[in-house]
Write an enzyme that holds these catalytic residues in place. Sequence first.
Site, PDB file in Angstrom:
ATOM      1  N   LYS A  63      -2.203  -9.524  -6.989  1.00 41.27           N
ATOM      2  CA  LYS A  63      -3.031  -9.240  -5.815  1.00 41.27           C
ATOM      3  C   LYS A  63      -2.676  -7.824  -5.395  1.00 41.27           C
ATOM      4  O   LYS A  63      -1.571  -7.560  -4.919  1.00 41.27           O
ATOM      5  CB  LYS A  63      -2.775 -10.218  -4.664  1.00 41.27           C
ATOM      6  CG  LYS A  63      -3.798 -10.001  -3.537  1.00 41.27           C
ATOM      7  CD  LYS A  63      -3.370 -10.581  -2.201  1.00 41.27           C
ATOM      8  CE  LYS A  63      -2.362  -9.727  -1.486  1.00 41.27           C
ATOM      9  NZ  LYS A  63      -2.844  -8.363  -1.115  1.00 41.27           N
ATOM     10  N   CYS A  74      10.633   1.845   1.384  1.00 39.60           N
ATOM     11  CA  CYS A  74      11.570   0.791   1.787  1.00 39.60           C
ATOM     12  C   CYS A  74      13.009   1.269   1.743  1.00 39.60           C
ATOM     13  O   CYS A  74      13.843   0.765   2.488  1.00 39.60           O
ATOM     14  CB  CYS A  74      11.363  -0.464   0.941  1.00 39.60           C
ATOM     15  SG  CYS A  74      11.470  -0.174  -0.820  1.00 39.60           S
ATOM     16  N   GLU A  79      -5.223  -4.120  -0.664  1.00 43.67           N
ATOM     17  CA  GLU A  79      -6.638  -3.965  -0.296  1.00 43.67           C
ATOM     18  C   GLU A  79      -6.911  -2.618   0.374  1.00 43.67           C
ATOM     19  O   GLU A  79      -8.031  -2.118   0.327  1.00 43.67           O
ATOM     20  CB  GLU A  79      -7.070  -5.094   0.654  1.00 43.67           C
ATOM     21  CG  GLU A  79      -7.153  -6.461  -0.015  1.00 43.67           C
ATOM     22  CD  GLU A  79      -5.797  -7.103  -0.267  1.00 43.67           C
ATOM     23  OE1 GLU A  79      -4.794  -6.652   0.330  1.00 43.67           O
ATOM     24  OE2 GLU A  79      -5.748  -8.057  -1.074  1.00 43.67           O
ATOM     25  N   SER A 110       6.930  -6.861   3.834  1.00 43.74           N
ATOM     26  CA  SER A 110       7.829  -6.985   4.975  1.00 43.74           C
ATOM     27  C   SER A 110       8.683  -8.253   4.878  1.00 43.74           C
ATOM     28  O   SER A 110       8.295  -9.243   4.244  1.00 43.74           O
ATOM     29  CB  SER A 110       7.022  -7.004   6.273  1.00 43.74           C
ATOM     30  OG  SER A 110       6.148  -8.109   6.278  1.00 43.74           O
ATOM     31  N   GLU A 157      11.185  -8.352  -2.712  1.00 43.69           N
ATOM     32  CA  GLU A 157      11.604  -6.966  -2.449  1.00 43.69           C
ATOM     33  C   GLU A 157      11.078  -6.634  -1.057  1.00 43.69           C
ATOM     34  O   GLU A 157       9.898  -6.329  -0.890  1.00 43.69           O
ATOM     35  CB  GLU A 157      11.027  -6.060  -3.538  1.00 43.69           C
ATOM     36  CG  GLU A 157      11.864  -4.832  -3.793  1.00 43.69           C
ATOM     37  CD  GLU A 157      11.588  -3.725  -2.817  1.00 43.69           C
ATOM     38  OE1 GLU A 157      12.254  -3.710  -1.750  1.00 43.69           O
ATOM     39  OE2 GLU A 157      10.717  -2.902  -3.080  1.00 43.69           O
ATOM     40  N   LEU A 158      11.975  -6.713  -0.057  1.00 48.68           N
ATOM     41  CA  LEU A 158      11.517  -6.698   1.334  1.00 48.68           C
ATOM     42  C   LEU A 158      11.964  -5.432   2.067  1.00 48.68           C
ATOM     43  O   LEU A 158      12.321  -4.442   1.449  1.00 48.68           O
ATOM     44  CB  LEU A 158      12.003  -7.980   2.025  1.00 48.68           C
ATOM     45  CG  LEU A 158      11.638  -9.267   1.262  1.00 48.68           C
ATOM     46  CD1 LEU A 158      12.184 -10.494   1.957  1.00 48.68           C
ATOM     47  CD2 LEU A 158      10.118  -9.388   1.071  1.00 48.68           C
ATOM     48  N   TRP A 182       0.782  -1.227   0.000  1.00 50.88           N
ATOM     49  CA  TRP A 182       0.000   0.000   0.000  1.00 50.88           C
ATOM     50  C   TRP A 182       0.817   1.281   0.000  1.00 50.88           C
ATOM     51  O   TRP A 182       0.264   2.358  -0.127  1.00 50.88           O
ATOM     52  CB  TRP A 182      -0.887   0.003   1.262  1.00 50.88           C
ATOM     53  CG  TRP A 182      -0.143  -0.470   2.497  1.00 50.88           C
ATOM     54  CD1 TRP A 182      -0.198  -1.725   3.042  1.00 50.88           C
ATOM     55  CD2 TRP A 182       0.796   0.254   3.298  1.00 50.88           C
ATOM     56  NE1 TRP A 182       0.646  -1.827   4.140  1.00 50.88           N
ATOM     57  CE2 TRP A 182       1.268  -0.616   4.318  1.00 50.88           C
ATOM     58  CE3 TRP A 182       1.297   1.567   3.261  1.00 50.88           C
ATOM     59  CZ2 TRP A 182       2.203  -0.230   5.284  1.00 50.88           C
ATOM     60  CZ3 TRP A 182       2.235   1.952   4.221  1.00 50.88           C
ATOM     61  CH2 TRP A 182       2.669   1.055   5.219  1.00 50.88           C
ATOM     62  N   ASN A 183       2.142   1.189   0.179  1.00 44.33           N
ATOM     63  CA  ASN A 183       2.891   2.446   0.367  1.00 44.33           C
ATOM     64  C   ASN A 183       3.063   3.234  -0.924  1.00 44.33           C
ATOM     65  O   ASN A 183       2.998   4.464  -0.923  1.00 44.33           O
ATOM     66  CB  ASN A 183       4.234   2.194   1.062  1.00 44.33           C
ATOM     67  CG  ASN A 183       5.131   1.238   0.304  1.00 44.33           C
ATOM     68  OD1 ASN A 183       4.655   0.409  -0.485  1.00 44.33           O
ATOM     69  ND2 ASN A 183       6.427   1.325   0.538  1.00 44.33           N
TER      70      ASN A 183
HETATM   71  P1  NAD Z   1       2.337  -6.843   6.837  1.00 45.60           P
HETATM   72  O1  NAD Z   1       3.691  -7.387   7.018  1.00 45.60           O
HETATM   73  O2  NAD Z   1       1.198  -7.639   7.356  1.00 45.60           O
HETATM   74  O3  NAD Z   1       2.012  -6.572   5.294  1.00 45.60           O
HETATM   75  C1  NAD Z   1       2.958  -6.060   4.397  1.00 45.60           C
HETATM   76  C2  NAD Z   1       2.396  -6.328   2.996  1.00 45.60           C
HETATM   77  O4  NAD Z   1       2.342  -7.726   2.772  1.00 45.60           O
HETATM   78  C3  NAD Z   1       0.947  -5.857   2.798  1.00 45.60           C
HETATM   79  O5  NAD Z   1       0.814  -5.372   1.494  1.00 45.60           O
HETATM   80  C4  NAD Z   1       0.093  -7.106   2.994  1.00 45.60           C
HETATM   81  O6  NAD Z   1      -1.091  -7.084   2.242  1.00 45.60           O
HETATM   82  C5  NAD Z   1       1.010  -8.169   2.476  1.00 45.60           C
HETATM   83  N1  NAD Z   1       0.820  -9.454   3.120  1.00 45.60           N
HETATM   84  C6  NAD Z   1       0.736  -9.709   4.442  1.00 45.60           C
HETATM   85  N2  NAD Z   1       0.607 -11.032   4.658  1.00 45.60           N
HETATM   86  C7  NAD Z   1       0.610 -11.618   3.442  1.00 45.60           C
HETATM   87  C8  NAD Z   1       0.520 -12.970   2.995  1.00 45.60           C
HETATM   88  N3  NAD Z   1       0.457 -14.008   3.846  1.00 45.60           N
HETATM   89  N4  NAD Z   1       0.541 -13.205   1.668  1.00 45.60           N
HETATM   90  C9  NAD Z   1       0.649 -12.193   0.776  1.00 45.60           C
HETATM   91  N5  NAD Z   1       0.748 -10.906   1.143  1.00 45.60           N
HETATM   92  C10 NAD Z   1       0.746 -10.615   2.455  1.00 45.60           C
HETATM   93  O7  NAD Z   1       2.312  -5.457   7.552  1.00 45.60           O
HETATM   94  P2  NAD Z   1       1.804  -4.014   7.221  1.00 45.60           P
HETATM   95  O8  NAD Z   1       1.298  -3.451   8.489  1.00 45.60           O
HETATM   96  O9  NAD Z   1       0.917  -3.916   6.024  1.00 45.60           O
HETATM   97  O10 NAD Z   1       3.181  -3.326   6.884  1.00 45.60           O
HETATM   98  C11 NAD Z   1       4.157  -3.325   7.905  1.00 45.60           C
HETATM   99  C12 NAD Z   1       5.498  -3.559   7.416  1.00 45.60           C
HETATM  100  O11 NAD Z   1       5.583  -4.076   6.107  1.00 45.60           O
HETATM  101  C13 NAD Z   1       6.250  -2.261   7.348  1.00 45.60           C
HETATM  102  O12 NAD Z   1       6.773  -1.936   8.608  1.00 45.60           O
HETATM  103  C14 NAD Z   1       7.319  -2.540   6.359  1.00 45.60           C
HETATM  104  O13 NAD Z   1       8.405  -3.135   7.024  1.00 45.60           O
HETATM  105  C15 NAD Z   1       6.738  -3.568   5.462  1.00 45.60           C
HETATM  106  N6  NAD Z   1       6.360  -3.025   4.154  1.00 45.60           N
HETATM  107  C16 NAD Z   1       7.359  -2.952   3.235  1.00 45.60           C
HETATM  108  C17 NAD Z   1       7.073  -2.427   2.000  1.00 45.60           C
HETATM  109  C18 NAD Z   1       8.154  -2.309   0.967  1.00 45.60           C
HETATM  110  O14 NAD Z   1       8.084  -1.444   0.112  1.00 45.60           O
HETATM  111  N7  NAD Z   1       9.168  -3.187   0.977  1.00 45.60           N
HETATM  112  C19 NAD Z   1       5.793  -1.970   1.713  1.00 45.60           C
HETATM  113  C20 NAD Z   1       4.780  -2.080   2.680  1.00 45.60           C
HETATM  114  C21 NAD Z   1       5.086  -2.627   3.910  1.00 45.60           C
END
Ligand code: NAD
Length: 508
Positions: free
Chosen positions: A205, A314, A208, A259, A280-281, A181-182
């Site tokens: 996907k 990120c 959301e 993440s 890409e984490l 979502w970022n």
């Molecule tokens: P999260 O770890 O639950 O989700 C991160 C992303 O992964 C979301 O888009 C979510 O929809 C997706 N996701 C989660 N569980 C999944 C699964 N089992 N299968 C497929 N997709 C899944 O946490 P969050 O609160 O949305 O974000 C928190 C952390 O995520 C941030 O602190 C950051 O570290 C990381 N993040 C990184 C990026 C990036 O650009 N690398 C982008 C968004 C979030």
Amino acid sequence: MLRSPVETGLDKPTRPWQYLLEQRSDIQNLGEVFVSFKHYVGGVWRELGTESSPVFDPATGQEIARCPVIDQAGLELAVQSATAGFEKWRRVPAFDRRAILHRAAASLRNRADRIAALITSEQGKPLAQARAEAMAGADIIEWCADECVRAYGREIPSRDQRILQSSIREPIGPVAAFTPWNFPINQAVRKLAASLAAGCSIILKGPEETPSSVVELVQAFLDGGIEPEAINLVFGVPAAVSTFLISHPSVRKISFTGSTAVGKELAALAGRHMKRMTMELGGHSPALVFDDADLHSAVSILGANKFRNAGQTCVSPTRFLVQEQAYEQFLSGFDAIAASFKIGAGTDAETTLGPLANSRRVDAMKMLVDDAVAQGATLHRGGRRAGNAGYFFEPTILTDVPLNARIMSEEPFGPIALIQKMPDEASMISEANRLPYALAAYAYTKDSGRILRLRDQLEAGMVSVNHHGVGLPETPFGGIKDSGYGSEGGSEALEAYQNVKFVSVLAA
Ligand code: NAD
């Protein structure tokens, strides 16, 4: 022509979401998608399930839309579509694919104002940043379009004149991609453009919490003339969707941005099914500022990039490792930048720092700041929620943060800078490399010998010295260690979606 909210001349701009609904007659080719989002599967926008999840405006915390949740039967249809779409799309000549992708880029640019309003209404960033994201997305499509006619194989000299040996590159097959979502457009467009340019089909996907701009993005590809079954967009329960798609035998490639914790789970599942992966984490980027640096430049570039997208990037610089002689000047300059941000709704033309994208981030910021202070860090600026509605958080500076504070090893993903006074080059490199995260690293120095040492010794997928040089379409983008593997830019972007086939022919 849809005008942006800022151009309406209203004293208080209407929320873009409402604005779009009021102006629905101006919206072309999208049917009902703004009111009730649909999945794009099998060449049509459709409902595939009975559930939905809320979409919030982060500037107010109000629910502004519902996002559909796909069911298992819908996911199976998406795989069937991508399988059929792959067989058609892979046969489209590369020059035709290039032309189609160029038209998609043009459509994306035409939609940039509307997309900016949608991103801002769901994700929160200022409209100017949202519009720049859409425009940069078009650049990425064009780069991949032009790369697809250069996806050369090679001839390998043989030991026998009658034998022709060649290495050719073929599209892997149907791709399952997961984007966060970022940067709703940027994260999705990197995967869509590269996979389609390579001749793969894709099931994306989307995020959301920020879905509507991705709906527009997919429509831009359709406007360009992509084989409709080759592109599929679904929303759902992330774990349910990823488990289904990664395990499905017809899906051949996984690409995930998010993440590290989730990435490791998905990589383990993909490994069990022997699927190719791009991960890409997360990151925790160090920025090394040496005594001999151009401090004015370091402060302004690092300050802007720390707080861009409210720190939810990120590659955001997080640990500022500043050599002793430069420390006071850097801290006061950085503090002035942090103080200069105008916090507010992204729709307000004066806003330079929007809200965080969701309430989880606000809770995380509060927890990380409180923990750091409890461990002995100094709260130099900020550290609190801003306003009494929405998900705003003040630009925050922590100094003298002990290593055992959680924020020294957890990615803050928000507007918090950790500024540390460091004695020398060796200690700065050692601290830069301390974490398992290794996405981007930044350094500011005029010493050419040191620049070479940094180039060799910094453990990161991307190193940028004396400027912020990461993220262009033509340059590799990706991390190492716990920040993932694979690259989403440059010529490497297409390679991630190609198999290498070696062919050896003995002339008859
Ligand atoms: P999260 O770890 O639950 O989700 C991160 C992303 O992964 C979301 O888009 C979510 O929809 C997706 N996701 C989660 N569980 C999944 C699964 N089992 N299968 C497929 N997709 C899944 O946490 P969050 O609160 O949305 O974000 C928190 C952390 O995520 C941030 O602190 C950051 O570290 C990381 N993040 C990184 C990026 C990036 O650009 N690398 C982008 C968004 C979030």
